[in-house]
Design a protein around this motif. Structure first.
Motif, PDB file in Angstrom:
ATOM      1  N   SER A   1      39.415  24.763  48.410  1.00 56.90           N
ATOM      2  CA  SER A   1      38.925  26.130  48.332  1.00 56.90           C
ATOM      3  C   SER A   1      40.073  27.060  47.967  1.00 56.90           C
ATOM      4  O   SER A   1      41.205  26.874  48.420  1.00 56.90           O
ATOM      5  CB  SER A   1      38.323  26.566  49.674  1.00 56.90           C
ATOM      6  N   ASN A   2      39.771  28.072  47.174  1.00 59.31           N
ATOM      7  CA  ASN A   2      40.787  29.076  46.873  1.00 59.31           C
ATOM      8  C   ASN A   2      40.953  30.071  48.014  1.00 59.31           C
ATOM      9  O   ASN A   2      41.879  30.881  48.014  1.00 59.31           O
ATOM     10  CB  ASN A   2      40.428  29.822  45.585  1.00 59.31           C
ATOM     11  N   ASN A   3      40.036  30.005  48.997  1.00 63.31           N
ATOM     12  CA  ASN A   3      40.087  30.907  50.149  1.00 63.31           C
ATOM     13  C   ASN A   3      39.491  30.163  51.344  1.00 63.31           C
ATOM     14  O   ASN A   3      38.326  30.375  51.714  1.00 63.31           O
ATOM     15  CB  ASN A   3      39.319  32.198  49.864  1.00 63.31           C
ATOM     16  N   TYR A   4      40.290  29.265  51.892  1.00 59.05           N
ATOM     17  CA  TYR A   4      39.845  28.373  52.975  1.00 59.05           C
ATOM     18  C   TYR A   4      39.167  29.108  54.127  1.00 59.05           C
ATOM     19  O   TYR A   4      38.048  28.744  54.539  1.00 59.05           O
ATOM     20  CB  TYR A   4      41.053  27.556  53.435  1.00 59.05           C
ATOM     21  N   PRO A   5      39.777  30.174  54.689  1.00 62.75           N
ATOM     22  CA  PRO A   5      39.113  30.822  55.836  1.00 62.75           C
ATOM     23  C   PRO A   5      37.741  31.404  55.484  1.00 62.75           C
ATOM     24  O   PRO A   5      36.794  31.291  56.275  1.00 62.75           O
ATOM     25  CB  PRO A   5      40.104  31.918  56.237  1.00 62.75           C
ATOM     26  N   ARG A   6      37.624  32.015  54.302  1.00 61.88           N
ATOM     27  CA  ARG A   6      36.329  32.615  53.943  1.00 61.88           C
ATOM     28  C   ARG A   6      35.280  31.555  53.609  1.00 61.88           C
ATOM     29  O   ARG A   6      34.087  31.736  53.895  1.00 61.88           O
ATOM     30  CB  ARG A   6      36.492  33.587  52.779  1.00 61.88           C
TER      31      ARG A   6
END
Length: 509
Positions: free
Chosen positions: A78-83
Motif C-alpha cells: 500500500s502507498n498509505n498503509y495506515p489508511r
C-alpha cells in the motif's frame, strides 16, 4: 482515585496470527493482517466498534520489513498503509503516521500517543503493526503470486525508514548486514567481559531462552508453538544450524511470520463518552525512551547504558521497585538484550515471574518492528486479569540502539513525565572510542561473529590496533583464523589487518 479527564488509557488490544500450515491459510497482506488485529482491538474495548473506529483521529503505523529499507516489496504494498487498514474497519482519521524502523517503536509510540492525548492534540489513537514475512517467502518462487498493491488517497506523515541511523557504508562493507551478525558482536563482547568460554556462554543463552518456548507453546498467537529443551536450543544440528556466531537457529528471532497487533488509546473523557467499561482501562505508570551511542563509538560493546537507564527511569517515574513488577515482556530478538535488562534490574534469568508473556521472538515470532506491540497487548490483558498489579514491557530497536520501557497497571494514575531528554544528553556525552577506517598493522580481536549464512564462511571482526587502541572492523576468509573463530575462541587473538579497496582484511599473526 479521580484522574484528570485528559489522562490517557489503553482501552483495546488485538492480535492476529496466520500460519502457512493452517488449514485456512489465506496468504494475507500486511494490510489484511493489521486489519484483523485492529478489528480485534476494536471489539476488545467492550464498546461499539463502529463508534470507536469513527472516533479514531490519529493512527501510528509500524513499518514492515518490506518497507524498512531501499529494497522493493516483492508482492506489492500500500502507498498509505495506515489508511488502507483504517478503510477496512470504517475509520477516517485526521492524521496518520508511518514510524521509522526500530523495535522500540511500539512502546515509544504508546508514550508519544499518551503525550498527545494529555496535551489535547489527540483524543483517540490507534497504534498498529503487521508482518507478512511468511507469505512473502511462501510465494517467492511461485508463479501465482498475489498482488498486494494498493493506492489510497489522503494525508500520510511518513517519517522515513531511517535504517541508516543504524548502519553505514563502513559497517555494511564489513558484513554487518542483518541482525544475527550484529548482535553476535554484542553477545561475544559480553562473553569477553564476563570471561566465559564458548560452550559455557551458549549454555547460559539456552538456559535463558528455552523457558520462553514453554510460554510460546501455550500462546494461540505463536508462530512456532513448540516447547524446546535447553539441550535442543544449544545443540547444533541440521535443524538447529548455526546462523551467525554465537547463535544456532533456535537463538535467533523468527522473522518469517504472518502476525498483526494493535492497541487503542484514548483520554478518560473520550473513554467515558464512548462508553468503554472502566475495567478495560489500563494506565501507563512509567515510561522512558533512550538512545544509545553509535555502535562503534561505545566504550563497551558488551553493555548498553541506554537500556539500563531506560529501565531505571521507567521505574522511577512509576514510583515503584522491580520487586513490585508482576510480569515482564523483555525484547528477546537474541539473548543480549535480555541479559542486559536482567543485569540492570537485578533479575535472575530464571526469575519465577518469567521474562516474557508472548513466548519470545524466536518462538512466538519476531514480526519486525511490531513485536513489542504483541508484548503490550499481552501485558494489558494480564493487567486486566490481575487488577492493581504492574507489568513491564522492554522494547529494543536497531543494534541495541534505542530502548523504550513502559510500566502498565489498572490502578488509576495521572500522566507523568520522564527525564528521557536529559538522560539522552548524558548518554550522548559519554566518552567515545576512536574508529579508524583503514587500519594497517598489528591488532587484537575485541569481539567477532562468523557468517555461516554466506556462500563462503566468513569471520567478522571488531578489533583494536595495538599502536593506539583505535577500533577497526575487518573480515577474514583466512583458513586458520576462520577455523579459530568457528571452533575455538578468538577473543584477544593477535591479528594483522590490512586495508583493501573492498574493506579491511585480517589474518592471524
Amino acid at each position: 482515585m479521580a484522574v484528570d479527564p485528559r489522562t490517557p488509557v489503553i482501552v483495546g488490544v488485538g492480535q492476529f496470527t496466520e500460519r502457512i500450515d493452517d488449514p485456512g491459510y489465506r496468504g494475507m497482506s500486511a494490510v489484511d493482517l493489521a486489519a484483523a488485529a485492529v478489528t480485534a482491538a476494536l471489539a476488545d474495548t467492550g464498546a461499539d466498534s463502529a463508534a470507536v473506529a469513527a472516533a479514531i483521529d490519529t493512527v501510528f503505523g509500524l513499518r514492515q520489513f518490506e518497507i524498512s529499507g531501499p529494497m522493493p516489496a516483492v508482492l506489492g504494498k500500500s502507498n498509505n498503509y495506515p489508511r488502507s487498514v483504517m478503510r477496512r474497519v470504517g475509520g477516517d482519521p485526521a492524521r496518520v503516521v508511518l514510524e521509522p524502523v526500530g523495535g522500540q517503536g511500539p512502546q515509544k509510540l504508546v508514550t508519544e500517543a499518551g503525550a498527545l492525548i494529555v496535551g489535547g492534540d489527540a483524543d483517540v489513537v490507534m497504534i498498529m503493526g503487521s508482518e507478512p514475512g511468511s507469505t512473502a517467502k511462501y510465494f517467492a518462487s511461485r508463479d501465482d503470486k498475489p498482488d498486494f498493491t494498493e493506492d489510497v488517497d489522503g494525508q500520510l506523515e511518513d517519517r522515513g525508514h531511517q535504517i541508516f541511523n543504524y548502519i553505514d557504508e563502513y559497517t555494511v562493507a564489513h558484513g554487518l548486514t542483518g541482525a544475527p551478525v550484529q548482535y553476535g558482536l554484542l553477545d561475544n563482547a559480553r562473553r569477553a567481559r564476563l570471561g566465559l568460554g564458548v560452550a559455557q556462554y551458549r549454555h547460559q543463552m539456552a538456559e535463558l531462552f528455552a523457558p520462553m518456548s514453554k510460554v510460546a507453546a501455550k500462546n494461540p498467537f505463536s508462530s512456532s508453538p513448540v516447547e524446546r529443551s535447553v539441550e535442543e536450543v544449544e545443540t547444533v544440528t541440521d535443524e538447529n544450524r548455526m546462523i551467525c556466531d554465537p547463535y544456532p537457529r533456535l537463538l535467533v528471532a523468527r522473522d518469517t511470520v504472518n502476525q498483526g497487533a494493535a492497541a487503542i488509546l484514548m483520554s478518560v473523557e473520550a473513554a467515558r463518552g464512548l462508553a468503554v467499561p472502566e475495567h478495560k482501562w489500563v494506565y501507563l505508570h512509567g515510561h522512558s525512551d533512550l538512545v544509545e551511542q553509535p555502535l562503534l563509538a561505545r566504550a563497551d560493546l558488551g553493555a548498553s547504558p541506554a537500556a539500563v537507564h531506560a529501565a531505571g527511569e521507567a521505574l522511577r517515574v512509576a514510583g515503584i521497585a522491580v520487586d513490585d513488577i508482576a510480569t515482564f515482556d523483555l525484547y528477546s530478538c537474541f539473548p543480549f538484550p535480555v541479559f542486559v535488562i536482567c543485569e540492570a534490574l537485578g533479575l535472575a534469568t530464571d526469575d519465577p515471574r518469567g521474562l516474557t508473556l508472548t513466548g519470545g521472538l524466536p518462538y512466538f515470532g519476531g514480526p519486525g518492528n511490531s513485536y513489542s506491540l504483541h508484548g503490550i497487548a499481552e501485558t494489558v490483558s494480564r493487567m486486566r486479569d490481575t487488577p492493581g498489579e504492574f507489568g513491564l514491557v522492554g522494547a529494543n530497536g536497531g543494534i541495541m540502539s534505542k530502548y523504550s520501557v513502559g510500566i502498565y497497571s489498572t490502578t488509576p494514575v495521572d500522566w507523568r513525565t520522564s527525564r528521557s531528554a536529559d538522560l539522552n544528553a548524558q548518554i550522548a556525552e559519554r566518552p567515545a572510542v576512536p574508529v579508524v577506517k583503514t587500519p594497517d598493522g598489528a591488532g587484537t580481536i575485541e569481539t567477532y561473529s562468523v557468517r555461516y549464512d554466506w556462500p563462503v564462511r566468513t569471520g567478522i571482526i571488531v578489533g583494536r590496533l595495538d599502536a593506539d587502541g583505535s577500533r577497526f572492523m575487518a573480515t577474514t576468509e583466512d583458513a586458520d583464523l576462520v577455523a579459530l573463530m568457528s571452533d575455538g575462541d578468538p577473543l584477544g587473538a593477535k591479528v594483522t589487518v590490512t586495508p583493501t579497496d573492498n574493506g579491511n582484511r585480517a589474518v592471524l599473526r
